[in-house]
Design a protein around this motif. Sequence first.
Motif: not given
Length: 300
Positions: A280-282, A246, A212, A242-244, A239-240
């Motif tokens: 793990e940054c999307r 940060r 990932r 969502d809850s992931r 950002t994406s």
Amino acid sequence: MAVNDIAHKQVVQEVLKARFGSHKRLLCKTNIQYPLQAEREFQRVTNGYMRLLNETLKDHLPEIRDAARMERESNRRHDDISDLTGKLAVVFNTMAVELERKTAKFGLYDKVQAMAHLTRKLSIKEWKRAVKATLGIDLLDDYYSGELFRELMKKWVEDNVGLIKTIPQESLSRMREIVMEGYRNGETTTSIVKKIQRAYSVDRRHAQLLARDQIAKLNSNIAQQQQRDAGVEEYIWSTSGDSRVRESHKKLNGKRFRWDDPPVVDEKTGRRCHPGEDYECRCVALAVFDFDTIDLPIAA
């Protein structure tokens, strides 16, 4: 800048003059999608690679279990484990040789290379879509397969093959230490085996997180190269959603930054990153197109 480059830039500006109108800058008019497909495919590759370790471990667990049990039943002192050390050395060396043979047949380099090409393909698709939506032009199909991008991907592939290959061998070393430490501490054989299996699960998860993280970094590197090559000096952090995501990245969402001056992503350490470079940054970078600097490989 060479004369031909200046001439090409002027041609691009002439084509886009009406699109910019009275505006000096245009913000990207579409959201860029993170290459989730590539991430999932890469995780399948790492899962398959880690299964080779699991298969080898299952084949030799009985030997490890028997060696520990026989040593304990011999009523030796726990600090006198020379026989156990020798037996484990043989078993784990055998496992290392078998694992090396299995991994050689796995074709890791080719599989990781395929992930690099998939990430590049998805990144180019999103970039072309963004340029079309914002500027109304089509980009040359083969421009982003040039030498600069080939070198970028080659390095990524070589780095990741090296990272992935170390995981099973490091796992074997840790498992050997688990057996030795368990014996010294008087743990039951069942407890030792459970710890070995738990160590495998942790390393498998580590491999998944690596996949990932590395896809995100490659996507970020390609995006940065695409934008800077096109004369894009600024971007909007996205950002994406969502809850992931940060908290520190949520604070950056929607803000404008320069490619030559990455924002602070960790206030405690002062660490700076562009979107996708943090662990793990999307997050992705939405281009800010500037009429004075823009230079795109437009299709005829």
